[in-house]
Design an enzyme around this catalytic site. Structure first.
Site, PDB file in Angstrom:
ATOM      1  CG  ASP A   9      -1.621   1.274   1.474  1.00 15.44           C
ATOM      2  OD1 ASP A   9      -2.316   1.699   0.531  1.00 15.44           O
ATOM      3  OD2 ASP A   9      -1.503   1.866   2.565  1.00 15.44           O
ATOM      4  CB  ALA A  10       1.007   4.296  -1.911  1.00  7.87           C
ATOM      5  CE1 TYR A  11      -0.696   9.089  -1.711  1.00  8.69           C
ATOM      6  CE2 TYR A  11      -2.346   7.537  -2.499  1.00  8.69           C
ATOM      7  CZ  TYR A  11      -1.473   8.594  -2.738  1.00  8.69           C
ATOM      8  OH  TYR A  11      -1.384   9.114  -3.994  1.00  8.69           O
ATOM      9  NE  ARG A  40      -4.914   8.160   5.181  1.00  9.98           N
ATOM     10  CZ  ARG A  40      -4.838   7.393   4.104  1.00  9.98           C
ATOM     11  NH1 ARG A  40      -5.145   7.873   2.918  1.00  9.98           N
ATOM     12  NH2 ARG A  40      -4.444   6.143   4.187  1.00  9.98           N
ATOM     13  CB  SER A 115      -1.784   3.150  -4.241  1.00 10.30           C
ATOM     14  OG  SER A 115      -2.306   4.380  -3.770  1.00 10.30           O
ATOM     15  CG  ASN A 116      -7.793   3.376  -2.463  1.00 12.25           C
ATOM     16  OD1 ASN A 116      -8.142   2.417  -3.144  1.00 12.25           O
ATOM     17  ND2 ASN A 116      -8.204   3.556  -1.216  1.00 12.25           N
TER      18      ASN A 116
END
Lengths: 246, 246
Positions: A9-11, A40, A115-116
């Site tokens: 995942d990124a964030y 967020r 990622s989203n």
């Protein structure tokens, strides 16, 4: 298991979303932390709500809308240039300090991001951080128009990497994402950056909390969704040992 | 429009979910408010996440799981009897003070509830509050195994009441629910119980907030989802005048 690919995942996992707080504080002194947290939390909510309503909009739009929400609900007026300057930070988020070394140590496996984020956001972020040197793929859920934790989003791993779920280790610090990946059938390592004990100590009084404490309480404890990640680690730097032992 | 049916959201719209705070505070002195807020925020998140993951569980289960989350993340130990005593309050939530008079005044239209609650929870809640005397139907989304704001949930209105979307006024204080109903094609009255101005005044400092302020910031302001409710009202008691004028 044989781990052939490690997908991140990124964030919040490789990139510290809290690192926007410096620019929000500089722009709106005294409000940096609360803007960051509301931004967020709403960003994630909007990704889920839009997916459920069948009203997909890409993560860049959602990120703008959630920032607009945060500023409006705090009564903070702003011009377009200010807004864009805060948004720009999302393409330059700080890497967690152990991200680069961890990815480099794992370089003998296929390495990717799922990622989203929209492709534009992710490509800029990966390039700006230098992660493009170690990643084999950067996969945006944009192609499916469904955000994680919808199964369609996770199905992109096999589609893009050609690696079946059984050979993938998925890594996320987001509890809902770890659960979604587990529900889909991936092997999952959840990064528990805040322990329940530390969390409970922060919440000894309920009359006042810091926005960051509230965020941690809402977003950094393992969720009760009837799913359990395969591995709990405390930091990205725990991964090489875990992978070597698998 | 001709309003033939008025359909109400239950939790937060007719029934005050904050009314659990008395029992949580009595049970865990000093923690009543923060338990209440984390519980509600996670309850909604879990309904969305489970819908997205394709792992439906009824609202009773989700309500238990989100309470378990709230207590765990605050480090509060408890026995089964204590847990069940708090849960029982969910079947005896307080009505908003203007709920009864408003529904009675609107009695010449078809009146119903459409709620994420499971049938068991809703039937108990409606009976315990005496609303069964004025409601024509209490509709649980349980039959669709998809929580609001998924379109399947709103489709139950026409299925159960036989009233097409164009003749329905949907009433909710939950911004995401008002948006979901609007996306589905219903005429929507959103109850704005906290104005942006009042909210902004509460958030003048970002270093500490009360859990209730954080909840209001996250859950009671109109969301940025590209959808606008047809009507904004301040209380249930504004409805009879709005309906008469429509």
């Amino acid at each position: 298991m044989t781990i052939k690919a490690i997908v991140f995942d990124a964030y919040g996992t490789l990139f510290d979303v809290q690192s926007v707080a410096a620019i929000t504080e500089e722009t709106f002194p005294g409000y940096g932390d609360i803007i960051t947290q509301i931004w967020r939390i709403k960003q994630l909510e909007y990704s889920w709500l839009r997916s459920l309503m069948g009203r997909y909009a890409d993560f860049s739009t959602i990120t703008r809308e959630s920032l607009a929400y945060a500023l409006r609900c705090l009564g903070l007026t702003h011009d377009v240039a200010t807004f864009d300057r805060i948004m720009a930070k999302y393409l330059h988020l700080d890497l967690y300090p152990d991200a680069n070394a961890t990815l480099t140590a794992l370089k003998d496996r296929k390495l990717a991001i799922l990622s989203n984020g929209s492709s534009d956001m992710l490509n800029a972020l990966v390039r700006n951080s230098g992660l493009d040197r170690v990643l084999d793929a950067t996969i945006s859920i944009d192609a499916k128009r469904m955000f994680k934790p919808h199964p369609d989003a996770y199905s992109l791993i096999e589609e893009r990497l050609g690696t079946p779920p059984a050979d993938v280790l998925f890594v996320s610090s987001n509890p809902w994402d770890a659960c979604g990946a587990k529900a889909y059938g991936l092997t999952v390592a959840w990064i528990e950056r805040v322990t329940p004990e530390a969390m409970a100590l922060e919440c000894v009084k309920s009359d006042v909390v810091t926005p960051l404490t509230m965020f941690k309480a809402l977003r950094m404890q393992m969720d009760e969704l009837g799913l359990v990640p395969d591995h709990r680690i405390r930091a990205l730097s725990d991964l090489p040992k875990l992978v070597a032992a698998s």
